[in-house]
Design a protein around this motif. Structure first.
Motif, PDB file in Angstrom:
ATOM      1  N   LEU A 403      42.597  37.206  39.142  1.00  0.00           N
ATOM      2  CA  LEU A 403      42.715  37.103  37.685  1.00  0.00           C
ATOM      3  C   LEU A 403      43.734  38.104  37.155  1.00  0.00           C
ATOM      4  CD1 LEU A 403      41.760  36.046  34.911  1.00  0.00           C
ATOM      5  CD2 LEU A 403      39.902  37.713  35.000  1.00  0.00           C
ATOM      6  N   ASN A 404      43.697  39.331  37.676  1.00  0.00           N
ATOM      7  CA  ASN A 404      44.640  40.359  37.229  1.00  0.00           C
ATOM      8  C   ASN A 404      46.065  40.031  37.660  1.00  0.00           C
ATOM      9  OD1 ASN A 404      42.762  41.944  35.878  1.00  0.00           O
ATOM     10  ND2 ASN A 404      42.220  43.098  37.708  1.00  0.00           N
ATOM     11  N   ILE A 405      46.220  39.453  38.852  1.00  0.00           N
ATOM     12  CA  ILE A 405      47.555  39.033  39.289  1.00  0.00           C
ATOM     13  C   ILE A 405      48.092  37.972  38.337  1.00  0.00           C
ATOM     14  CG2 ILE A 405      48.856  37.845  41.102  1.00  0.00           C
ATOM     15  CD1 ILE A 405      47.030  39.185  43.158  1.00  0.00           C
ATOM     16  N   HIS A 406      47.239  37.019  37.963  1.00  0.00           N
ATOM     17  CA  HIS A 406      47.662  35.975  37.031  1.00  0.00           C
ATOM     18  C   HIS A 406      48.083  36.579  35.694  1.00  0.00           C
ATOM     19  CE1 HIS A 406      47.119  32.707  34.049  1.00  0.00           C
ATOM     20  NE2 HIS A 406      47.668  31.977  35.004  1.00  0.00           N
ATOM     21  N   LYS A 407      47.302  37.539  35.202  1.00  0.00           N
ATOM     22  CA  LYS A 407      47.649  38.187  33.934  1.00  0.00           C
ATOM     23  C   LYS A 407      49.007  38.875  34.021  1.00  0.00           C
ATOM     24  CE  LYS A 407      42.927  39.079  32.248  1.00  0.00           C
ATOM     25  NZ  LYS A 407      41.904  40.128  31.992  1.00  0.00           N
TER      26      LYS A 407
END
Length: 444
Positions: A403-407
């Motif tokens: 999720l953080n990579i996507h953000k």
């Protein structure tokens, strides 16, 4: 000082002749980084951050001599490319394949810098392996090779220096043989390899991590579109760990997976794979065609790739440059709106241009398949703490990391028209922390 893209690529080509895979990876990344540096951080050009980034900190090449079952001496070549340690110890897999050469390992190590940075775990980029083919070898031959390989490699790795993992041709068996030899030589039980067995320092869901992480990233793309994966049709290439567990997670999410493939061809099941069918696939080895004898509506397409079939999502999970410009055009024509790379650089530069022109949601491997190295990083943490976390805890951490990579990709990849250029976002997002760290540490 500003950087000119064409001049920089010419500089890299002159220093790295006959290394097409490495040059492809560098061009793909620096096409986004150079405008960003020129506009936002011109002092990084003066410090030659990019010139230093494309030069490995260390390249180790060594002879691996071993005995086959006929007591004949065999000689292979081993490598370890220690690309960048600005944010932590080198981290990246070992690949055993006759296709292994320095160009491929340098491209993989270079990509690993950005992938590892995106995870938020303090690990640098590296890659290694040997031109050894484990196919057709006995267990004893593989053990003898792994022991000979580690007898040289052990000098160059350690839990705070370089922590290799598995890759193509290197699974739990090979990791076990190499770890045993390292432990015997160094007389220490330490987290020097990841992908270890659960009974001796491994992490839960490590085999599943890359495939699961890929689907978590694709799920983020669809959440960003206010849509769901459930009900979508997915084509997958490959039939190894990444493809298998990507298919498993996609089925759990309610998607319809219609293909798997290997070097012999593509298996197409228009009814969709089920968990029961996946279990059967796992028993077939390379003989995917046998599936069609049990499931009559399925067909096997010899020497064909999966991109000919209508789909919403395509997941290339086999090997580099498996998806070319014609394949990309076929996917666009067949209604595909999302491509997530489960393998490392499986799409050619021409294919990526087709995706971007058609506004396909293209998730590059350095972001979408980072789940594997993320859980490897979590395995390192567990080893340091002398703990083993539950599958649920590791899976929750994996979801959070993806999720953080996507953000991060959205933050640095959102264009004026609202389209998310995930390749640009992952390149810039993965680069910043490394560049800041390199600047802070001086000329090292």
């Amino acid at each position: 000082m500003s950087i000119n893209f064409k001049s920089f690529i010419k500089y890299v080509e002159e220093r790295n002749p006959n290394e097409p895979e490495f040059l492809q990876a560098v061009a793909e990344v620096t096409e986004d980084l150079i405008p960003y540096i020129n506009e936002k951080h011109p002092t990084w050009a003066d410090l030659k951050i990019l010139e230093r980034l494309v030069e490995p900190e260390r390249v180790i090449s060594f002879r691996v001599a071993w005995l086959n079952d006929k007591n004949e001496v065999q000689v292979n070549r081993g490598y370890r490319v220690q690309m960048n340690s600005a944010i932590g110890p080198y981290k990246g897999g070992l690949r055993f394949s006759p296709t292994v050469n320095l160009s491929i390992l340098k491209f993989l190590a270079f990509e690993q810098i950005f992938k590892n940075s995106l995870t938020g775990i303090p690990i640098g980029g590296g890659k290694g392996g040997a031109d050894f083919d484990p196919k057709g070898k006995s267990n004893m031959e593989i053990m003898r090779f792994c022991q000979s390989f580690m007898t040289e490699l052990y000098r160059h790795i350690g839990p705070d220096t370089d922590v290799p993992a598995g890759d193509i041709g290197v699974g739990g068996r090979e990791i076990g043989y190499m770890y045993g030899q390292y432990k015997r030589i160094r007389n220490t039980f330490t987290g020097v390899l990841t992908g270890k067995g659960l009974n001796w320092g491994g992490s839960n869901i490590r085999p599943e991590a890359t495939g699961y992480g890929l689907l978590y990233f694709v799920e983020c793309i669809y959440d960003n579109l206010d849509e769901k994966i459930a009900g979508k049709t997915i084509t997958i290439s490959g039939a190894g760990n990444v493809a298998y567990f990507a298919a498993e997670k996609a089925i759990h999410m309610g998607a319809r997976v219609i293909t798997l493939s290997n070097s012999k061809g593509t298996l197409h099941d228009p009814d969709g794979l089920t968990l029961e069918k996946l279990v059967y696939v796992a028993t077939l080895g390379r003989d995917l065609e046998k599936y069609t004898k049990k499931y009559k509506t399925a067909t096997f397409h010899a020497d064909k790739r999966p991109w000919q079939f209508k789909c919403d999502i395509a997941l290339p999970c086999a090997t580099q440059n498996e998806l070319n410009e014609d394949d990309a055009k076929a996917l666009v024509k067949n209604g595909c709106i999302c491509v997530g790379e489960g393998a490392n650089m499986p799409s050619t530069a021409e294919a990526i241009r087709v995706f971007h022109k058609a506004k396909i949601h293209f998730a590059p491997g350095k972001a979408a398949n980072a789940g594997g190295v993320a859980v490897s990083g979590l395995e390192m943490s567990q080893n340091n703490l002398r703990q083993q976390w539950s599958s649920g805890k590791v899976d929750d951490r994996l979801k959070s990391i993806m999720l953080n990579i996507h953000k991060t990709c959205v933050k640095y990849g959102k264009e004026d028209d609202g389209y998310i250029n995930y390749l640009k976002g992952s390149n810039i997002g993965g680069f910043i922390k490394v560049a800041v760290s390199m600047k802070a540490q001086g000329l090292v």
